[in-house]
Write a protein that holds these residues in place. Structure first.
Motif, PDB file in Angstrom:
ATOM      1  N   LEU A 106     -10.423   5.161   6.509  1.00  0.00           N
ATOM      2  CA  LEU A 106      -9.304   6.089   6.327  1.00  0.00           C
ATOM      3  C   LEU A 106      -9.806   7.499   6.114  1.00  0.00           C
ATOM      4  O   LEU A 106      -9.129   8.457   6.455  1.00  0.00           O
ATOM      5  CB  LEU A 106      -8.443   5.667   5.140  1.00  0.00           C
ATOM      6  N   GLN A 122       1.020   6.883  -6.540  1.00  0.00           N
ATOM      7  CA  GLN A 122      -0.173   7.645  -6.951  1.00  0.00           C
ATOM      8  C   GLN A 122      -0.034   9.120  -6.581  1.00  0.00           C
ATOM      9  O   GLN A 122      -0.436   9.990  -7.329  1.00  0.00           O
ATOM     10  CB  GLN A 122      -1.414   7.066  -6.269  1.00  0.00           C
ATOM     11  N   GLU A 181      -2.268  11.551  -0.416  1.00  0.00           N
ATOM     12  CA  GLU A 181      -3.198  11.820  -1.508  1.00  0.00           C
ATOM     13  C   GLU A 181      -3.135  13.290  -1.867  1.00  0.00           C
ATOM     14  O   GLU A 181      -2.775  14.128  -1.040  1.00  0.00           O
ATOM     15  CB  GLU A 181      -4.630  11.478  -1.092  1.00  0.00           C
ATOM     16  N   THR A 188      -3.922  12.516  10.713  1.00  0.00           N
ATOM     17  CA  THR A 188      -4.331  13.063   9.422  1.00  0.00           C
ATOM     18  C   THR A 188      -3.785  14.477   9.303  1.00  0.00           C
ATOM     19  O   THR A 188      -4.017  15.304  10.190  1.00  0.00           O
ATOM     20  CB  THR A 188      -5.866  13.088   9.294  1.00  0.00           C
ATOM     21  N   ARG A 222      -1.909  10.587   5.711  1.00  0.00           N
ATOM     22  CA  ARG A 222      -2.449   9.837   6.844  1.00  0.00           C
ATOM     23  C   ARG A 222      -1.418   8.821   7.285  1.00  0.00           C
ATOM     24  O   ARG A 222      -0.846   8.112   6.456  1.00  0.00           O
ATOM     25  CB  ARG A 222      -3.746   9.119   6.462  1.00  0.00           C
ATOM     26  N   GLN A 268       0.828  -1.211   0.000  1.00  0.00           N
ATOM     27  CA  GLN A 268       0.000   0.000   0.000  1.00  0.00           C
ATOM     28  C   GLN A 268       0.858   1.255   0.000  1.00  0.00           C
ATOM     29  O   GLN A 268       0.559   2.227  -0.676  1.00  0.00           O
ATOM     30  CB  GLN A 268      -0.917   0.010   1.232  1.00  0.00           C
ATOM     31  N   LEU A 269       1.942   1.207   0.758  1.00  0.00           N
ATOM     32  CA  LEU A 269       2.839   2.357   0.825  1.00  0.00           C
ATOM     33  C   LEU A 269       3.385   2.688  -0.562  1.00  0.00           C
ATOM     34  O   LEU A 269       3.340   3.836  -1.008  1.00  0.00           O
ATOM     35  CB  LEU A 269       3.984   2.039   1.792  1.00  0.00           C
ATOM     36  N   ARG A 278       1.991   2.955   8.636  1.00  0.00           N
ATOM     37  CA  ARG A 278       1.459   2.915   7.290  1.00  0.00           C
ATOM     38  C   ARG A 278       1.107   4.354   6.938  1.00  0.00           C
ATOM     39  O   ARG A 278       0.417   5.026   7.695  1.00  0.00           O
ATOM     40  CB  ARG A 278       0.203   2.050   7.291  1.00  0.00           C
ATOM     41  N   THR A 287     -10.950   6.904  -0.534  1.00  0.00           N
ATOM     42  CA  THR A 287      -9.935   6.243   0.282  1.00  0.00           C
ATOM     43  C   THR A 287     -10.404   4.845   0.652  1.00  0.00           C
ATOM     44  O   THR A 287     -11.539   4.667   1.077  1.00  0.00           O
ATOM     45  CB  THR A 287      -9.687   7.053   1.564  1.00  0.00           C
ATOM     46  N   ARG A 295       2.175   1.872  -3.420  1.00  0.00           N
ATOM     47  CA  ARG A 295       1.107   2.280  -4.333  1.00  0.00           C
ATOM     48  C   ARG A 295       0.706   3.734  -4.084  1.00  0.00           C
ATOM     49  O   ARG A 295       0.556   4.530  -5.000  1.00  0.00           O
ATOM     50  CB  ARG A 295      -0.094   1.354  -4.127  1.00  0.00           C
ATOM     51  N   MET A 296       0.559   4.077  -2.809  1.00  0.00           N
ATOM     52  CA  MET A 296       0.121   5.419  -2.468  1.00  0.00           C
ATOM     53  C   MET A 296       1.164   6.450  -2.872  1.00  0.00           C
ATOM     54  O   MET A 296       0.843   7.516  -3.353  1.00  0.00           O
ATOM     55  CB  MET A 296      -0.151   5.524  -0.966  1.00  0.00           C
ATOM     56  N   THR A 330      -0.345   7.060   4.041  1.00  0.00           N
ATOM     57  CA  THR A 330      -1.087   7.263   2.807  1.00  0.00           C
ATOM     58  C   THR A 330      -0.957   8.733   2.420  1.00  0.00           C
ATOM     59  O   THR A 330      -1.140   9.606   3.266  1.00  0.00           O
ATOM     60  CB  THR A 330      -2.586   6.946   3.013  1.00  0.00           C
TER      61      THR A 330
END
Lengths: 146, 108
Positions: free
Chosen positions: B52, A28, A46, A126, A55, A21-22, A42, B61, A24-25, A44
């Protein structure tokens, strides 16, 4: 053995999922991830029209053990936690790890330092970083006197 | 893949002494209302929906479920099992006794 995994638990790997996931994020989000220490967090990232969002999973981390710094377009996140073993208990299973890490994330665009907001809920940090408006080049018509 | 069908396991510690067991699980992003802890016929199930999009502004998300099951010894008193969720960490205490009755455990 008093506690044992069932079939569901064998089918999934925690760390594999984290790394997948790391990667991929980050791909992206278009963010360059600077060298970092090993940790279980972890993250994220965006990008929306007006903001960057980050996050980070920080279960069991106290708010005072999180440090966040913004220097230009580099956001640095530091966090740590201890994992306690209850006194006088035997260990049957131990998968949770203490961690202490610092991560520096280079943001692809300028951020308005006054528009950064961080919240910490259910062990998830966040961070919302407002983008600095891009100054558009203006075409200026110049009337030349003849 | 529908993220709602995705299931992941969480890292867990289990400690024990003569009085019983303590299970500690990392469940970041799971709130009390999205968490289920159930003990039935010696099987402890911990399941939590991870959200999330905590601010509700990123509907895309991924959301997924943490789920894991544990075989617990018969000597656990189901009536006295207690669960607490704090800062994304779940702590379940499982005292020893004779009772085997299945029950749903309230989460504080």
């Amino acid at each position: 053995m008093l506690f044992r995994f069932d079939e569901i638990d064998r089918a999934f790997g925690w760390m594999n999922a984290v790394h997948h996931q790391l990667d991929r994020m980050l791909a992206q989000g278009g963010l360059a991830d600077l060298p970092r220490a090993d940790h279980q967090g972890r993250v994220t990232v965006e990008e929306t029209e007006g903001d960057f969002w980050l996050r980070a999973d920080l279960p069991g981390v106290r708010a005072e053990d999180v440090d966040l710094q913004l220097d230009g377009d580099v956001l640095t996140l530091s966090a740590r936690r201890a994992v306690e073993q209850p006194e006088g208990h035997r260990v049957h299973m131990q998968e949770r790890r203490p961690f202490e890490f610092t991560r520096a994330l280079k943001l692809p665009g300028a951020v308005d330092a006054d528009a950064v907001k961080a919240t910490f809920d259910a062990g998830v940090l966040t961070i919302r970083l407002g983008k600095r408006p891009v100054v558009q080049p203006r075409a200026i018509t110049v009337n030349v006197a003849r | 893949m529908n993220p709602r069908n995705r299931v992941e396991q969480m890292p867990v510690d289990v400690f024990g002494n003569d009085d019983g067991f303590v299970l500690v699980a990392d469940l970041p992003g799971v709130r009390v209302e999205d968490l289920t802890v159930e003990l039935d016929k010696g099987l402890l199930t911990v399941a939590g929906l991870r959200r999330l999009g905590l601010d509700g502004e990123n509907a895309e998300t991924p959301t997924f479920e943490y789920r894991r099951r544990f075989q617990v010894p018969d000597e656990i008193d189901g009536e006295r099992v207690a669960a607490r969720l704090e800062h994304g960490v779940l702590t379940v205490t499982l005292p020893k006794a004779e009772a085997h009755k299945p029950r749903r455990i309230p989460i504080s």
